[in-house]
Design a protein around this motif. Structure first.
Motif, PDB file in Angstrom:
ATOM      1  N   HIS A 153      -6.148   5.915   0.704  1.00  0.00           N
ATOM      2  CA  HIS A 153      -5.663   7.197   0.196  1.00  0.00           C
ATOM      3  C   HIS A 153      -6.862   8.063  -0.154  1.00  0.00           C
ATOM      4  O   HIS A 153      -7.560   7.821  -1.133  1.00  0.00           O
ATOM      5  N   GLY A 195      -7.953   3.823  -3.134  1.00  0.00           N
ATOM      6  CA  GLY A 195      -8.368   5.211  -3.187  1.00  0.00           C
ATOM      7  C   GLY A 195      -9.753   5.322  -2.583  1.00  0.00           C
ATOM      8  O   GLY A 195     -10.672   4.593  -2.976  1.00  0.00           O
ATOM      9  N   LEU A 228      -3.309  -0.708  -2.609  1.00  0.00           N
ATOM     10  CA  LEU A 228      -3.555   0.709  -2.359  1.00  0.00           C
ATOM     11  C   LEU A 228      -5.003   0.985  -2.723  1.00  0.00           C
ATOM     12  O   LEU A 228      -5.418   0.729  -3.854  1.00  0.00           O
ATOM     13  N   SER A 251      -9.454  11.085  -1.019  1.00  0.00           N
ATOM     14  CA  SER A 251      -9.638  12.199  -1.953  1.00  0.00           C
ATOM     15  C   SER A 251     -11.024  12.780  -1.724  1.00  0.00           C
ATOM     16  O   SER A 251     -12.006  12.040  -1.628  1.00  0.00           O
ATOM     17  N   THR A 270      -3.586   9.840  -9.184  1.00  0.00           N
ATOM     18  CA  THR A 270      -2.165  10.188  -9.349  1.00  0.00           C
ATOM     19  C   THR A 270      -1.272   9.406  -8.383  1.00  0.00           C
ATOM     20  O   THR A 270      -0.054   9.347  -8.597  1.00  0.00           O
ATOM     21  N   CYS A 271      -1.839   8.806  -7.320  1.00  0.00           N
ATOM     22  CA  CYS A 271      -1.018   7.962  -6.436  1.00  0.00           C
ATOM     23  C   CYS A 271      -1.075   6.494  -6.861  1.00  0.00           C
ATOM     24  O   CYS A 271      -0.542   5.626  -6.176  1.00  0.00           O
ATOM     25  N   ARG A 272      -1.741   6.237  -7.967  1.00  0.00           N
ATOM     26  CA  ARG A 272      -1.815   4.911  -8.581  1.00  0.00           C
ATOM     27  C   ARG A 272      -2.431   3.842  -7.669  1.00  0.00           C
ATOM     28  O   ARG A 272      -1.840   2.783  -7.444  1.00  0.00           O
ATOM     29  N   ASP A 281       4.862  -0.969  -3.080  1.00  0.00           N
ATOM     30  CA  ASP A 281       4.700   0.078  -2.074  1.00  0.00           C
ATOM     31  C   ASP A 281       5.062  -0.501  -0.697  1.00  0.00           C
ATOM     32  O   ASP A 281       4.589  -1.568  -0.315  1.00  0.00           O
TER      33      ASP A 281
END
Length: 247
Positions: free
Chosen positions: A37, A12, A10, A39, A74-76, A3
């Protein structure tokens, strides 16, 4: 190729849909090469007038958490940081472990919870006696106390601020929290803890830690710190308290 922005990790970040504090506070703590990221766990913003209302509201958060986990996966992301706190304390140490396991089973990656992160932070500091403040009702404070005591800490005092709505939690002022911290402090208290992730206390905790000369731990700081260290990110972040700067 990795990325471009999150070339190190990354993360979450999960929080209730009513929460306006976790996202900006965890951005303050983010090192270069790590990206957050977000959620949101769908939850209404009900009026809580008693213990039963509060428990019903937190139960709704727990029930909807896994949908938010599925969405962010879903964004791994490499790892999850759970920016909700009350439900991570329920049921003592075993209840906290069970909740974390449910999340990790769905995600397929590791996760840091508020409860385990606070315990890890207190152990990093090497303290034994604590006081804590929350935006909760007394029934939830009893669960926090149970978790801390089962984790090996003695709880001297606690204050439940009894916020009526989830969105009201973000409106608790620094001045009010300074007053509460002064009440919680004492020569017999090794550390002061704040729980309730929508209550902004990252910068205030760092300020009070410097003036009191003892650990003052904001749950958002502890949880993000725990997540970074679990991912092997050892960067020392300055200006937001000793936990991120030294441990």
């Amino acid at each position: 190729m990795g990325d471009v922005l999150g070339y190190r990790r990354l993360l979450g970040v999960i929080a209730p849909s009513t929460n306006t504090t976790v996202q900006p506070e965890m951005e303050w703590m983010r090192p270069e090469g790590v990206t957050n990221h977000f959620s949101r766990i769908f939850v209404e913003d009900p009026v809580a007038l008693n213990n039963e209302d509060f428990i019903a509201g937190t139960t709704a958060i727990a029930e909807n958490t896994l949908d938010a986990v599925r969405s962010v996966m879903t964004c791994r992301p490499d790892y999850l940081v759970l920016g909700m706190s009350a439900i991570t304390f329920y049921g003592g140490v075993q209840g906290s472990l069970d909740f974390k396991q449910k999340v990790e089973d769905v995600a397929g990656v590791g996760a840091s919870t508020g409860a385990e992160s606070v315990a890890a932070a207190l152990k990093a500091y090497g303290v034994r006696t604590v006081s804590f403040v929350s935006p909760y009702y007394p029934v939830a404070n009893a669960e926090v106390r149970r978790f801390l005591e089962e984790s090996g800490f003695s709880v001297v005092r606690d204050v439940p601020l009894e916020c009526k709505r989830w969105t009201d939690i973000a409106k608790v002022t620094p001045q009010r929290l300074r007053e509460v911290i002064d009440h919680l402090d004492g020569p017999e208290v090794d550390a002061i803890v704040q729980v309730g992730t929508n209550m902004s206390m990252v910068r205030l905790a760092a300020e009070k830690e410097a003036t009191l000369g003892k650990p003052v731990i904001a749950i958002n700081t502890a949880t993000y710190w725990h997540g970074l260290r679990a991912c092997g990110i050892d960067d020392k972040v300055q200006g937001l308290g000793r936990l991120l700067a030294e441990f």
